[in-house]
Design an enzyme around this catalytic site. Structure first.
Site, mmCIF file in Angstrom:
data_model
loop_
_atom_site.group_PDB
_atom_site.id
_atom_site.type_symbol
_atom_site.label_atom_id
_atom_site.label_comp_id
_atom_site.label_asym_id
_atom_site.label_seq_id
_atom_site.Cartn_x
_atom_site.Cartn_y
_atom_site.Cartn_z
ATOM 1 N N ARG A 1 -0.914 -13.411 -71.751
ATOM 2 C CA ARG A 1 -1.457 -12.073 -71.997
ATOM 3 C C ARG A 1 -1.560 -11.266 -70.712
ATOM 4 O O ARG A 1 -1.542 -10.032 -70.747
ATOM 5 C CB ARG A 1 -2.811 -12.183 -72.700
ATOM 6 C CG ARG A 1 -3.910 -12.815 -71.899
ATOM 7 C CD ARG A 1 -5.044 -13.333 -72.763
ATOM 8 N NE ARG A 1 -4.664 -14.532 -73.492
ATOM 9 C CZ ARG A 1 -5.460 -15.175 -74.347
ATOM 10 N NH1 ARG A 1 -6.678 -14.704 -74.605
ATOM 11 N NH2 ARG A 1 -5.058 -16.263 -74.960
ATOM 12 N N LYS B 1 -3.412 -27.808 -67.506
ATOM 13 C CA LYS B 1 -3.223 -28.381 -68.833
ATOM 14 C C LYS B 1 -3.322 -29.906 -68.776
ATOM 15 O O LYS B 1 -3.063 -30.512 -67.738
ATOM 16 C CB LYS B 1 -1.831 -28.023 -69.367
ATOM 17 C CG LYS B 1 -1.626 -26.578 -69.750
ATOM 18 C CD LYS B 1 -0.207 -26.382 -70.256
ATOM 19 C CE LYS B 1 0.027 -24.947 -70.682
ATOM 20 N NZ LYS B 1 -0.733 -24.588 -71.892
#
Length: 495
Positions: A349, A275
Site C-alpha cells: 500500500r 515475515k
C-alpha cells in the site's frame, strides 16, 4: 553470476484453424453427457455405449480418455460437459496435460512421441466455446522450470472448423500470451528478478507493438519527484526501485481514459517487520499485480483496442538492512499526503499510494483500477480462487465483475465500511498505514485516500495470484490471475 532462466514469454502450442483434417495426425473427439450414453462430436461415430462404459466415459468436463484409432493408433476423447465456456476451458487444459503425460511415457519407453493433435469441431461450436478451449490448451500445460532437461510438449493443435471462428481463436491466443507472460514474470526467481529486471521485462514485452510506449524511471527521478513510499520500501535493498509507466494511446480512442496500477514488489521479506520463514520463498510472486498490469497493456496493444490506457507499476524489493524503513517512520507520498508506518510488511500500500497519487495528478484518468497481492486477510476471507474487489463506484464494480466472468476469473465485492474510516487516521501523520481490524478492508480504505475522488476499484489477488495445485487451466506457481480481467474491462468500453 545470474541463474539462466527460460525465455520470456514461455512458448505455447501453435494453434491453427483449417478447413480439413491432416492425415496421420492423432485426432481429438469431444464428448458430452447424453440421456443414456455420452454424445460424441465429429470423429466419434464408431464409439458406442459399450466402449464408453468400459472406459468409464461420462462426457463431463475435464474427462480425457484414449480410444483406439485405425489410422494413428491413438484417438483422444475429451469431455466438454454441458457446453459452458468454463467446461470447454477445463477440457482443453485436461487434454493438453493428458497428451503431455502420454508423450513423456512414450519418450521414457523409447516409443515415437507425437507432437500434434487435431480436433474437428461440431458445427454448432460457438466463439465463446472455442475461445475457452484455446485458453485451456494454451495454459493447461504451462510449466516454468529452470532445468537442463526438457520434457515433451504439445507443439501444435489443428482446429478443423469454419473460417469465421478464426477471430475468436486469435483473440484467445492473445489472452493466453498475456496470462503466460504474467506467470513467467511471477515465477522468475528473485535472484534474477530485481526491480531493474522487471522494468526491462516490460520494455521487452512491449517491443514491436506500435503505439505502446514504455518509460522506466530510476531512483534519482523518484527522489526528485517525491515518491516517498516507493523509496522507503526499496531503501533496504541493494537493488534500487524503479517506476514503470506504459502508455497506450490509439489514434481513435473510445470511452474513458483508464489507469491501471499494479504492485511490483519483486521480493518481500517483510522488512524489519520480518515475515516467518515458512512460505517466504513464495514472495517472488509478490509482484504479480504489477506483472498483470504490464501484460494487460501488452495484450491491449496486441489486440489494438480503441481505448486509452495507462499502466503504472511501482517496483521495489522490500529487504532488511541498515537502510530499511522502520515502524514509526512518517513518509510523505508523491501527492504530499503523509503516512505513519506501523508495519513494514504492509509495503504494498505504500508503493501503490505513490503510484495512485501520480495517476491522479499527472495521468488524470477517468477511472483508476489497482491490482495487488496485498493482504493475507483476503486469502483467509475468499480462499485461493476468488479475488477481492473493492470499489467507490457501483458501476465500475459491476464492470470488473462482469469482465472477470467473461475472462473465467471470479471476483467477490467487499465492503468499504464507514465505521472503520477512523482507524486509518493517524495521530502524527495524515494516515496510518496498517491499522487494526479486518486487514483487507482497512488496506482498501487507506488506498482510497489517494484516489482524489476519481472512480476507483481495488483488486486484491493475494489468494488467486499463486496456486499450489492444479485446477482447470491453472498449474502450481504464479497463475496470471487478473490479467484477462483487466483486458476484458478495457474491452468493455469499446463496444
Amino acid at each position: 553470476m545470474r541463474t539462466p532462466v527460460p525465455s520470456l514469454p514461455s512458448p505455447t502450442p501453435d494453434i491453427e484453424v483449417a478447413a480439413a483434417p491432416r492425415r496421420g495426425v492423432p485426432t481429438v473427439v469431444v464428448a458430452s453427457p447424453g440421456d443414456e450414453s455420452p454424445e460424441y462430436g465429429p470423429g466419434g461415430a464408431d464409439l458406442g455405449t459399450d466402449w464408453a462404459t468400459a472406459a468409464g466415459l461420462t462426457g463431463k468436463a475435464g474427462e480425457v480418455h484414449i480410444a483406439p484409432d485405425h489410422a494413428t493408433g491413438v484417438r483422444w476423447v475429451a469431455g466438454v460437459g454441458e457446453g459452458a465456456a468454463a467446461d470447454w476451458r477445463k477440457a482443453g487444459a485436461a487434454l493438453v496435460r493428458a497428451f503431455e503425460a502420454r508423450a513423456e511415457a512414450d519418450s521414457d519407453a523409447g516409443r515415437k512421441v507425437p507432437r500434434a493433435v487435431q480436433l474437428t469441431l461440431p458445427e454448432n461450436t460457438t466463439p465463446d466455446q472455442i475461445s475457452a478451449f484455446v485458453l485451456g490448451v494454451s495454459l493447461g500445460g504451462y510449466r516454468y522450470k529452470v532445468s537442463s532437461t526438457e520434457k515433451p510438449r504439445l507443439k501444435s493443435l489443428r482446429l478443423v472448423t469454419a473460417e469465421d471462428l478464426r477471430p475468436a481463436v486469435d483473440r484467445a491466443l492473445a489472452f493466453a500470451q498475456g496470462t503466460v507472460a504474467t506467470r513467467d514474470m511471477g515465477n522468475t526467481p528473485s535472484n534474477v528478478k530485481d526491480p531493474t529486471w522487471l522494468a526491462s521485462a516490460a520494455v521487452k514485452l512491449a517491443a514491436r507493438l506500435p503505439g505502446l510506449k514504455v518509460e522506466v524511471r530510476d531512483e534519482h527521478w523518484l527522489a526528485a519527484q517525491g515518491f516517498g513510499g516507493l523509496l522507503a520500501v526499496g531503501g533496504g535493498s541493494a537493488s534500487p526501485p524503479r517506476f514503470v509507466e506504459l502508455t497506450w494511446r490509439p489514434t481513435k480512442a473510445a470511452g474513458p481514459h483508464i489507469a491501471y496500477v499494479g504492485k511490483g514488489i519483486t521480493f518481500d521479506t517483510g522488512g524489519i517487520s520480518l515475515k516467518p520463514a515458512d512460505g517466504m520463498h513464495l514472495m517472488r510472486t509478490d509482484m504479480c499485480g504489477g506483472a498483470s498490469v504490464i501484460a494487460a497493456l501488452v495484450t491491449i496493444a496486441r489486440l489494438g483496442l480503441p481505448v486509452r490506457v495507462t499502466g503504472l507499476v511501482p517496483v521495489a524489493e522490500n529487504h532488511v538492512s541498515g537502510s530499511s524503513y522502520r515502524p514509526g517512520d512518517v513518509i510523505r507520498h508523491y501527492d504530499g499526503q503523509t503516512t505513519e508506518v506501523t508495519n513494514t510488511d504492509a509495503e504494498g500500500r505504500m508503493v501503490l499510494a505513490d503510484a495512485i497519487g501520480y495517476a491522479v495528478r499527472r495521468v488524470q484518468p477517468d477511472l483508476i483500477v489497482d491490482v495487488a497481492t496485498l493482504t493475507g486477510a483476503m486469502k483467509v476471507s475468499l480462499g485461493v480462487r476468488t479475488g477481492g474487489l473493492f470499489s467507490s463506484s457501483d458501476e465500475l464494480a459491476e464492470r470488473v465483475a462482469a469482465a472477470g466472468a467473461r475472462a473465467g476469473e471470479a471476483w467477490w465485492r467487499m465492503p468499504l465500511l464507514a465505521d472503520l474510516e477512523d482507524e486509518v487516521v493517524s495521530e502524527i501523520a495524515d494516515w496510518r498505514q496498517c491499522p487494526p481490524g479486518p486487514g483487507g478492508i482497512t488496506a482498501a480504505l487507506f488506498l482510497r485516500k489517494f484516489t482524489g475522488g476519481i472512480p476507483w476499484a481495488h483488486m486484491d489477488i493475494a489468494g488467486p495470484a499463486r496456486a499450489e495445485k492444479i485446477y482447470d487451466e491453472v498449474v502450481p506457481g504464479a497463475t496470471g490471475f487478473s490479467t484477462r480481467t483487466l483486458v476484458e474491462l478495457a474491452a468493455s468500453y469499446t463496444a
